[in-house]
Design a protein around this motif. Structure first.
Motif, PDB file in Angstrom:
ATOM      1  N   VAL A 138       3.682   1.943  -8.470  1.00  0.00           N
ATOM      2  CA  VAL A 138       3.091   0.737  -7.909  1.00  0.00           C
ATOM      3  C   VAL A 138       1.669   0.662  -8.464  1.00  0.00           C
ATOM      4  CG1 VAL A 138       2.312  -0.378  -5.787  1.00  0.00           C
ATOM      5  CG2 VAL A 138       4.508   0.808  -5.830  1.00  0.00           C
ATOM      6  N   GLU A 139       1.344  -0.449  -9.120  1.00  0.00           N
ATOM      7  CA  GLU A 139       0.036  -0.571  -9.767  1.00  0.00           C
ATOM      8  C   GLU A 139      -1.079  -0.917  -8.795  1.00  0.00           C
ATOM      9  OE1 GLU A 139       0.546  -3.347 -12.958  1.00  0.00           O
ATOM     10  OE2 GLU A 139       2.020  -2.072 -13.946  1.00  0.00           O
ATOM     11  N   LYS A 140      -0.790  -1.746  -7.798  1.00  0.00           N
ATOM     12  CA  LYS A 140      -1.818  -2.170  -6.848  1.00  0.00           C
ATOM     13  C   LYS A 140      -1.189  -2.316  -5.477  1.00  0.00           C
ATOM     14  CE  LYS A 140      -6.197  -3.375  -6.734  1.00  0.00           C
ATOM     15  NZ  LYS A 140      -7.231  -2.451  -7.101  1.00  0.00           N
ATOM     16  N   LEU A 141      -1.889  -1.830  -4.466  1.00  0.00           N
ATOM     17  CA  LEU A 141      -1.402  -1.912  -3.098  1.00  0.00           C
ATOM     18  C   LEU A 141      -2.512  -2.491  -2.224  1.00  0.00           C
ATOM     19  CD1 LEU A 141       0.761   0.526  -1.223  1.00  0.00           C
ATOM     20  CD2 LEU A 141      -1.359  -0.178  -0.149  1.00  0.00           C
ATOM     21  N   THR A 142      -2.245  -3.620  -1.610  1.00  0.00           N
ATOM     22  CA  THR A 142      -3.181  -4.212  -0.659  1.00  0.00           C
ATOM     23  C   THR A 142      -2.811  -3.682   0.713  1.00  0.00           C
ATOM     24  OG1 THR A 142      -3.404  -6.196  -2.008  1.00  0.00           O
ATOM     25  CG2 THR A 142      -4.084  -6.369   0.296  1.00  0.00           C
ATOM     26  N   TRP A 143      -3.775  -3.068   1.391  1.00  0.00           N
ATOM     27  CA  TRP A 143      -3.522  -2.443   2.689  1.00  0.00           C
ATOM     28  C   TRP A 143      -4.209  -3.274   3.758  1.00  0.00           C
ATOM     29  CZ3 TRP A 143      -4.297   3.523   3.425  1.00  0.00           C
ATOM     30  CH2 TRP A 143      -3.675   3.922   4.613  1.00  0.00           C
ATOM     31  N   ILE A 144      -3.451  -4.142   4.404  1.00  0.00           N
ATOM     32  CA  ILE A 144      -3.996  -5.052   5.397  1.00  0.00           C
ATOM     33  C   ILE A 144      -4.119  -4.343   6.741  1.00  0.00           C
ATOM     34  CG2 ILE A 144      -3.581  -7.198   6.666  1.00  0.00           C
ATOM     35  CD1 ILE A 144      -2.395  -8.289   4.099  1.00  0.00           C
ATOM     36  N   GLY A 145      -5.291  -4.473   7.344  1.00  0.00           N
ATOM     37  CA  GLY A 145      -5.581  -3.809   8.603  1.00  0.00           C
ATOM     38  C   GLY A 145      -6.379  -2.539   8.405  1.00  0.00           C
ATOM     39  N   GLN A 146      -6.606  -2.151   7.154  1.00  0.00           N
ATOM     40  CA  GLN A 146      -7.331  -0.918   6.850  1.00  0.00           C
ATOM     41  C   GLN A 146      -8.832  -1.182   6.893  1.00  0.00           C
ATOM     42  OE1 GLN A 146      -8.575   2.261   6.698  1.00  0.00           O
ATOM     43  NE2 GLN A 146      -6.420   2.559   6.259  1.00  0.00           N
ATOM     44  N   SER A 159      -9.122   1.682  -8.605  1.00  0.00           N
ATOM     45  CA  SER A 159      -8.441   2.163  -7.404  1.00  0.00           C
ATOM     46  C   SER A 159      -7.167   1.356  -7.215  1.00  0.00           C
ATOM     47  CB  SER A 159      -9.351   2.027  -6.185  1.00  0.00           C
ATOM     48  OG  SER A 159      -9.752   0.695  -6.023  1.00  0.00           O
ATOM     49  N   ARG A 160      -6.093   2.043  -6.840  1.00  0.00           N
ATOM     50  CA  ARG A 160      -4.828   1.332  -6.614  1.00  0.00           C
ATOM     51  C   ARG A 160      -4.788   0.711  -5.224  1.00  0.00           C
ATOM     52  NH1 ARG A 160       0.453   4.463  -8.085  1.00  0.00           N
ATOM     53  NH2 ARG A 160      -0.567   6.261  -7.151  1.00  0.00           N
ATOM     54  N   ILE A 161      -5.544   1.261  -4.274  1.00  0.00           N
ATOM     55  CA  ILE A 161      -5.559   0.707  -2.924  1.00  0.00           C
ATOM     56  C   ILE A 161      -6.682  -0.311  -2.802  1.00  0.00           C
ATOM     57  CG2 ILE A 161      -6.003   1.202  -0.478  1.00  0.00           C
ATOM     58  CD1 ILE A 161      -4.599   3.872  -0.867  1.00  0.00           C
ATOM     59  N   GLU A 162      -6.322  -1.493  -2.323  1.00  0.00           N
ATOM     60  CA  GLU A 162      -7.295  -2.531  -1.996  1.00  0.00           C
ATOM     61  C   GLU A 162      -7.294  -2.647  -0.469  1.00  0.00           C
ATOM     62  OE1 GLU A 162      -7.952  -7.313  -2.701  1.00  0.00           O
ATOM     63  OE2 GLU A 162      -6.057  -6.385  -3.271  1.00  0.00           O
ATOM     64  N   PRO A 163      -8.247  -1.985   0.208  1.00  0.00           N
ATOM     65  CA  PRO A 163      -8.273  -2.052   1.673  1.00  0.00           C
ATOM     66  C   PRO A 163      -8.813  -3.400   2.138  1.00  0.00           C
ATOM     67  CG  PRO A 163     -10.090  -0.709   0.870  1.00  0.00           C
ATOM     68  CD  PRO A 163      -9.301  -1.141  -0.334  1.00  0.00           C
ATOM     69  N   VAL A 164      -8.127  -3.997   3.112  1.00  0.00           N
ATOM     70  CA  VAL A 164      -8.521  -5.310   3.618  1.00  0.00           C
ATOM     71  C   VAL A 164      -8.496  -5.257   5.142  1.00  0.00           C
ATOM     72  CG1 VAL A 164      -7.994  -7.767   3.648  1.00  0.00           C
ATOM     73  CG2 VAL A 164      -7.510  -6.436   1.595  1.00  0.00           C
ATOM     74  N   ASN A 165      -9.661  -5.354   5.755  1.00  0.00           N
ATOM     75  CA  ASN A 165      -9.756  -5.319   7.211  1.00  0.00           C
ATOM     76  C   ASN A 165      -9.448  -6.707   7.746  1.00  0.00           C
ATOM     77  OD1 ASN A 165     -10.228  -4.549   9.824  1.00  0.00           O
ATOM     78  ND2 ASN A 165     -12.449  -4.604   9.649  1.00  0.00           N
ATOM     79  N   SER A 166      -8.161  -7.019   7.809  1.00  0.00           N
ATOM     80  CA  SER A 166      -7.721  -8.356   8.171  1.00  0.00           C
ATOM     81  C   SER A 166      -6.432  -8.310   8.950  1.00  0.00           C
ATOM     82  CB  SER A 166      -7.489  -9.197   6.911  1.00  0.00           C
ATOM     83  OG  SER A 166      -8.681  -9.372   6.221  1.00  0.00           O
TER      84      SER A 166
END
Length: 186
Positions: free
Chosen positions: A130-138, A171-178
């Motif tokens: 997996v090239e990019k992972l958006t982590w919603i709620g992080q 970075s592969r993780i894109e943390p999104v506090n949403s």
């Protein structure tokens, strides 16, 4: 897996101002796969208040999973079944961009599965990436912040977070506090 999904989410830090009636900022990400990683003891999708279009997509995806054992949108329980199946050696094939909704243990486990940190020998599945992972709620925005707030078991995931002192670090993780608010199929 048919087409890409667009996931719309609201900035959790900007929940709107009742006095000036300003709406929360919304963002959109296009993805191959969405995993709704809620608590096992209290399963939720995060889309309980969503409109008809999102509800219809969720029902279609639930039916697809029942019929084929795979879907673009999965609950935690479905992801357990999908990634935990030893015969499914191509579970990550074709998933270039993924979204995980939920920052608790369920979310962390799904991120481990998608990025290859689960500690379980997945055989040929580990060859896909997996090239990019958006982590919603992080809510942790950086590696340093994540490692400071998470249990030791999950600290290796910090390697995939942005670095506080290296803005150009890949970075592969894109943390999104949403909070995810709706789904749309392209």
């Amino acid at each position: 897996v048919n087409g890409l999904l667009r996931l719309t989410f609201e900035d959790a830090a900007d929940t709107g101002d009742d006095e000036t009636d300003q709406p929360a900022k919304t963002y959109t990400v296009t993805t191959d796969r969405v995993i709704m990683a809620s608590s096992i003891s209290e399963p939720r999708t995060g889309f309980e208040q969503a409109g008809k279009s999102t509800t219809r997509i969720l029902k279609q995806e639930a039916r697809a999973f029942r019929e084929t054992g795979s879907a673009q949108i999965m609950t935690s329980e479905q992801a357990d079944e999908y990634f935990g199946n030893p015969d499914n050696t191509e579970a990550l094939k074709g998933i270039r961009r993924a979204v995980v909704i939920g920052s608790g243990d369920g979310g962390r486990i799904r991120v481990e599965d998608l990025l290859g940190y689960s500690g379980i020998d997945r055989g040929p599945m580990q060859l896909d990436r997996v090239e990019k992972l958006t982590w919603i709620g992080q809510s942790s925005a950086t590696k340093e912040e994540f490692e400071r707030t998470v249990r030791p078991r999950y600290r290796s995931l910090g390697l995939e977070f942005p670095r506080a002192d290296e803005p150009d670090y890949y970075s592969r993780i894109e943390p999104v506090n949403s909070k995810a608010t709706k789904l749309k199929r392209d």
